[in-house]
Scaffold this active site. Structure first.
Site, PDB file in Angstrom:
ATOM      1  N   THR A  54     -25.867 -32.253  22.572  1.00 44.38           N
ATOM      2  CA  THR A  54     -25.978 -31.781  23.962  1.00 44.38           C
ATOM      3  C   THR A  54     -26.934 -32.640  24.794  1.00 44.38           C
ATOM      4  O   THR A  54     -27.161 -32.345  25.967  1.00 44.38           O
ATOM      5  CB  THR A  54     -26.447 -30.312  23.989  1.00 44.38           C
ATOM      6  OG1 THR A  54     -27.640 -30.197  23.201  1.00 44.38           O
ATOM      7  CG2 THR A  54     -25.382 -29.384  23.462  1.00 44.38           C
ATOM      8  N   ASP A  92     -17.493 -38.106   4.963  1.00 42.52           N
ATOM      9  CA  ASP A  92     -16.629 -37.958   6.136  1.00 42.52           C
ATOM     10  C   ASP A  92     -15.773 -36.730   5.843  1.00 42.52           C
ATOM     11  O   ASP A  92     -14.944 -36.745   4.919  1.00 42.52           O
ATOM     12  CB  ASP A  92     -15.758 -39.210   6.308  1.00 42.52           C
ATOM     13  CG  ASP A  92     -14.803 -39.094   7.491  1.00 42.52           C
ATOM     14  OD1 ASP A  92     -14.554 -37.959   7.965  1.00 42.52           O
ATOM     15  OD2 ASP A  92     -14.280 -40.134   7.934  1.00 42.52           O
ATOM     16  N   VAL A  93     -15.970 -35.683   6.630  1.00 43.94           N
ATOM     17  CA  VAL A  93     -15.341 -34.391   6.291  1.00 43.94           C
ATOM     18  C   VAL A  93     -13.819 -34.431   6.355  1.00 43.94           C
ATOM     19  O   VAL A  93     -13.153 -33.530   5.844  1.00 43.94           O
ATOM     20  CB  VAL A  93     -15.865 -33.238   7.179  1.00 43.94           C
ATOM     21  CG1 VAL A  93     -17.337 -32.976   6.908  1.00 43.94           C
ATOM     22  CG2 VAL A  93     -15.593 -33.487   8.660  1.00 43.94           C
ATOM     23  N   MET A 100     -28.557 -29.687  14.143  1.00 46.74           N
ATOM     24  CA  MET A 100     -28.716 -28.389  13.480  1.00 46.74           C
ATOM     25  C   MET A 100     -28.600 -28.487  11.968  1.00 46.74           C
ATOM     26  O   MET A 100     -29.283 -27.773  11.240  1.00 46.74           O
ATOM     27  CB  MET A 100     -27.692 -27.393  14.029  1.00 46.74           C
ATOM     28  CG  MET A 100     -28.162 -26.761  15.325  1.00 46.74           C
ATOM     29  SD  MET A 100     -27.116 -25.403  15.847  1.00 46.74           S
ATOM     30  CE  MET A 100     -25.945 -26.252  16.871  1.00 46.74           C
ATOM     31  N   THR A 133     -29.662 -30.356  20.781  1.00 45.41           N
ATOM     32  CA  THR A 133     -29.444 -31.261  19.640  1.00 45.41           C
ATOM     33  C   THR A 133     -28.934 -32.589  20.233  1.00 45.41           C
ATOM     34  O   THR A 133     -28.623 -32.654  21.430  1.00 45.41           O
ATOM     35  CB  THR A 133     -28.354 -30.725  18.681  1.00 45.41           C
ATOM     36  OG1 THR A 133     -27.093 -30.782  19.353  1.00 45.41           O
ATOM     37  CG2 THR A 133     -28.629 -29.320  18.202  1.00 45.41           C
ATOM     38  N   TYR A 153     -11.837 -28.509  21.341  1.00 46.26           N
ATOM     39  CA  TYR A 153     -13.030 -27.890  20.748  1.00 46.26           C
ATOM     40  C   TYR A 153     -12.846 -26.378  20.681  1.00 46.26           C
ATOM     41  O   TYR A 153     -13.090 -25.744  19.641  1.00 46.26           O
ATOM     42  CB  TYR A 153     -14.252 -28.255  21.595  1.00 46.26           C
ATOM     43  CG  TYR A 153     -15.584 -27.878  20.990  1.00 46.26           C
ATOM     44  CD1 TYR A 153     -16.224 -28.718  20.076  1.00 46.26           C
ATOM     45  CD2 TYR A 153     -16.230 -26.698  21.353  1.00 46.26           C
ATOM     46  CE1 TYR A 153     -17.460 -28.391  19.530  1.00 46.26           C
ATOM     47  CE2 TYR A 153     -17.464 -26.360  20.819  1.00 46.26           C
ATOM     48  CZ  TYR A 153     -18.074 -27.212  19.909  1.00 46.26           C
ATOM     49  OH  TYR A 153     -19.305 -26.882  19.373  1.00 46.26           O
ATOM     50  N   ARG A 204     -28.696 -34.981  11.030  1.00 48.59           N
ATOM     51  CA  ARG A 204     -29.520 -34.741  12.226  1.00 48.59           C
ATOM     52  C   ARG A 204     -29.091 -33.413  12.845  1.00 48.59           C
ATOM     53  O   ARG A 204     -28.263 -32.684  12.286  1.00 48.59           O
ATOM     54  CB  ARG A 204     -29.341 -35.888  13.213  1.00 48.59           C
ATOM     55  CG  ARG A 204     -27.919 -35.968  13.730  1.00 48.59           C
ATOM     56  CD  ARG A 204     -27.719 -37.090  14.711  1.00 48.59           C
ATOM     57  NE  ARG A 204     -26.592 -36.772  15.578  1.00 48.59           N
ATOM     58  CZ  ARG A 204     -26.131 -37.565  16.526  1.00 48.59           C
ATOM     59  NH1 ARG A 204     -26.690 -38.737  16.727  1.00 48.59           N
ATOM     60  NH2 ARG A 204     -25.134 -37.197  17.280  1.00 48.59           N
ATOM     61  N   ASN A 221     -20.853 -27.609   8.769  1.00 49.38           N
ATOM     62  CA  ASN A 221     -21.572 -27.778  10.038  1.00 49.38           C
ATOM     63  C   ASN A 221     -21.099 -28.987  10.847  1.00 49.38           C
ATOM     64  O   ASN A 221     -21.213 -28.989  12.073  1.00 49.38           O
ATOM     65  CB  ASN A 221     -23.070 -27.913   9.722  1.00 49.38           C
ATOM     66  CG  ASN A 221     -23.865 -28.420  10.899  1.00 49.38           C
ATOM     67  OD1 ASN A 221     -24.167 -27.681  11.816  1.00 49.38           O
ATOM     68  ND2 ASN A 221     -24.211 -29.715  10.883  1.00 49.38           N
TER      69      ASN A 221
HETATM   70  P1  NAP Z   1     -24.924 -33.221  16.123  1.00 47.13           P
HETATM   71  O1  NAP Z   1     -26.377 -33.319  16.432  1.00 47.13           O
HETATM   72  O2  NAP Z   1     -23.992 -34.173  16.779  1.00 47.13           O
HETATM   73  O3  NAP Z   1     -24.732 -33.211  14.546  1.00 47.13           O
HETATM   74  C1  NAP Z   1     -23.468 -33.186  13.962  1.00 47.13           C
HETATM   75  C2  NAP Z   1     -23.432 -34.220  12.875  1.00 47.13           C
HETATM   76  O4  NAP Z   1     -22.107 -34.254  12.302  1.00 47.13           O
HETATM   77  C3  NAP Z   1     -23.716 -35.632  13.398  1.00 47.13           C
HETATM   78  O5  NAP Z   1     -24.581 -36.311  12.541  1.00 47.13           O
HETATM   79  C4  NAP Z   1     -22.325 -36.211  13.433  1.00 47.13           C
HETATM   80  O6  NAP Z   1     -22.275 -37.630  13.447  1.00 47.13           O
HETATM   81  C5  NAP Z   1     -21.741 -35.619  12.185  1.00 47.13           C
HETATM   82  N1  NAP Z   1     -20.323 -35.854  12.063  1.00 47.13           N
HETATM   83  C6  NAP Z   1     -19.417 -36.132  13.039  1.00 47.13           C
HETATM   84  N2  NAP Z   1     -18.208 -36.373  12.509  1.00 47.13           N
HETATM   85  C7  NAP Z   1     -18.344 -36.242  11.170  1.00 47.13           C
HETATM   86  C8  NAP Z   1     -17.459 -36.376  10.076  1.00 47.13           C
HETATM   87  N3  NAP Z   1     -16.170 -36.737  10.239  1.00 47.13           N
HETATM   88  N4  NAP Z   1     -17.933 -36.157   8.832  1.00 47.13           N
HETATM   89  C9  NAP Z   1     -19.224 -35.824   8.632  1.00 47.13           C
HETATM   90  N5  NAP Z   1     -20.116 -35.713   9.619  1.00 47.13           N
HETATM   91  C10 NAP Z   1     -19.684 -35.914  10.875  1.00 47.13           C
HETATM   92  O7  NAP Z   1     -24.377 -31.762  16.524  1.00 47.13           O
HETATM   93  P2  NAP Z   1     -25.064 -30.312  16.479  1.00 47.13           P
HETATM   94  O8  NAP Z   1     -25.300 -29.912  17.874  1.00 47.13           O
HETATM   95  O9  NAP Z   1     -26.163 -30.260  15.494  1.00 47.13           O
HETATM   96  O10 NAP Z   1     -23.806 -29.483  15.983  1.00 47.13           O
HETATM   97  C11 NAP Z   1     -23.654 -28.968  14.675  1.00 47.13           C
HETATM   98  C12 NAP Z   1     -22.509 -27.976  14.689  1.00 47.13           C
HETATM   99  O11 NAP Z   1     -22.795 -26.912  15.598  1.00 47.13           O
HETATM  100  C13 NAP Z   1     -21.176 -28.575  15.154  1.00 47.13           C
HETATM  101  O12 NAP Z   1     -20.121 -28.025  14.399  1.00 47.13           O
HETATM  102  C14 NAP Z   1     -21.078 -28.126  16.602  1.00 47.13           C
HETATM  103  O13 NAP Z   1     -19.750 -28.058  17.057  1.00 47.13           O
HETATM  104  C15 NAP Z   1     -21.714 -26.759  16.508  1.00 47.13           C
HETATM  105  N6  NAP Z   1     -22.233 -26.255  17.785  1.00 47.13           N
HETATM  106  C16 NAP Z   1     -23.161 -26.968  18.495  1.00 47.13           C
HETATM  107  C17 NAP Z   1     -23.643 -26.430  19.690  1.00 47.13           C
HETATM  108  C18 NAP Z   1     -24.702 -27.125  20.517  1.00 47.13           C
HETATM  109  O14 NAP Z   1     -24.967 -26.670  21.643  1.00 47.13           O
HETATM  110  N7  NAP Z   1     -25.337 -28.174  20.038  1.00 47.13           N
HETATM  111  C19 NAP Z   1     -23.145 -25.209  20.166  1.00 47.13           C
HETATM  112  C20 NAP Z   1     -22.193 -24.535  19.413  1.00 47.13           C
HETATM  113  C21 NAP Z   1     -21.743 -25.061  18.209  1.00 47.13           C
HETATM  114  P3  NAP Z   1     -21.916 -38.401  14.856  1.00 47.13           P
HETATM  115  O15 NAP Z   1     -23.092 -38.198  15.732  1.00 47.13           O
HETATM  116  O16 NAP Z   1     -21.669 -39.811  14.463  1.00 47.13           O
HETATM  117  O17 NAP Z   1     -20.689 -37.731  15.441  1.00 47.13           O
END
Ligand code: NAP
Length: 246
Positions: free
Chosen positions: A190, A60-61, A18, A187, A152, A16, A87
């Site tokens: 947030t 699981d990373v 990004m 996403t 973080y 899901r 990611n």
């Molecule tokens: P997201 O919607 O929460 O997607 C991240 C995915 O990674 C989720 O499906 C999550 O599952 C999964 N995940 C968590 N722990 C994991 C593990 N141990 N092994 C494999 N998958 C795992 O987040 P996103 O906003 O798309 O973020 C993607 C990346 O962009 C992340 O690295 C985040 O730090 C970075 N980022 C995001 C933002 C933002 O504003 N959204 C800004 C800067 C950087 P769960 O939901 O169960 O945890």
């Protein structure tokens, strides 16, 4: 124009948010994609929605064995590996005085060691391809400090540094590595957060597709001379704040 035609990508956290958006754009541009995530039902549904060019694996990373399975899915299912997008990530919040060792250990394990595990698992397959692009998702929190996000911020700075180190070690194999630094993006991560963007130059949150465009560029041969670099898409957040009077 198929900008990544014939390439195979592996995206962690691709069920899901990004990661799923990146998979969708890479497939639209001709790639085959393996998405890995701990969210099995959402991952299977995303793969089904995106069609035959996408496979889901449980990943699981924090677990090197899971990474080996994911790389094998790319190699055995699609014939090789050209692109790794690290990611997957979580966020956990508290000011440093209240932030616990458990919170710290968890986020370092997923956001930093998870990235390290992915790189280690992918190297043999990327070397075999004779080229590769590793795209590590950091954050603006890898460029500047962000309040109430000690683990973080530390992990995302470390991902940025690790990216530079591996760019040096892997350049001899024609494997490139770059970090991407999103600002606040809409996403599931947030959702429900009160993200005030009024001091950010563009004054709004970003859309996942605006980061996918950057992933596509780094995944494609268009970025063939870019390695060890930071790519920022943050609406101007790291440029400086907009004074209230402007
Ligand atoms: P997201 O919607 O929460 O997607 C991240 C995915 O990674 C989720 O499906 C999550 O599952 C999964 N995940 C968590 N722990 C994991 C593990 N141990 N092994 C494999 N998958 C795992 O987040 P996103 O906003 O798309 O973020 C993607 C990346 O962009 C992340 O690295 C985040 O730090 C970075 N980022 C995001 C933002 C933002 O504003 N959204 C800004 C800067 C950087 P769960 O939901 O169960 O945890």
């Amino acid at each position: 124009m198929a900008r990544v035609a014939g390439k195979v990508a592996l995206i962690s956290g691709g069920a899901r948010g990004m990661g799923a958006a990146h998979a969708e754009l890479l497939v639209a541009e001709g790639a085959k994609v393996v998405i890995g995530d701990i969210l099995d039902a959402e991952g299977e549904a995303t793969a089904a929605r995106l069609g035959d060019s996408v496979r889901f694996v449980h990943l699981d990373v924090t677990k090197p064995d899971d990474w080996d399975t994911a790389v094998s899915a790319a190699v055995d299912g699609f014939g090789g590996l050209d692109i790794l997008v690290n990611n997957a990530g979580i966020a956990n919040f508290a000011p440093i005085e209240d932030y616990t060792l458990e919170q710290w250990n968890l986020i370092i394990a997923i956001n930093l060691t998870g990235t390290f595990n992915g790189i280690k698992a992918a190297i043999p397959a990327l070397k075999k391809s004779g080229h590769g692009s590793i795209i590590n998702i950091s954050s603006t929190a890898g460029i500047k400090g962000v309040a109430a996000l000690p683990g973080y911020t530390a992990a995302k700075f470390a991902v940025r540094g690790l990216t530079k180190e591996i760019a040096i070690d892997l350049g001899r194999y024609n494997i490139r590595a770059n970090s991407i630094h999103p600002g606040n993006i809409r996403t599931p991560m947030t959702e429900g957060l009160d993200v005030n963007q009024s001091l950010v130059p563009l004054g709004r949150m970003g859309d996942a597709s605006e980061l996918s465009a950057m992933v596509l560029f780094l995944a494609s041969d268009e970025s063939s001379f870019s390695t060890g670099a930071e790519f920022i898409a943050d609406g101007g957040e790291t440029a400086g704040i907009v004074p209230p009077a402007v």
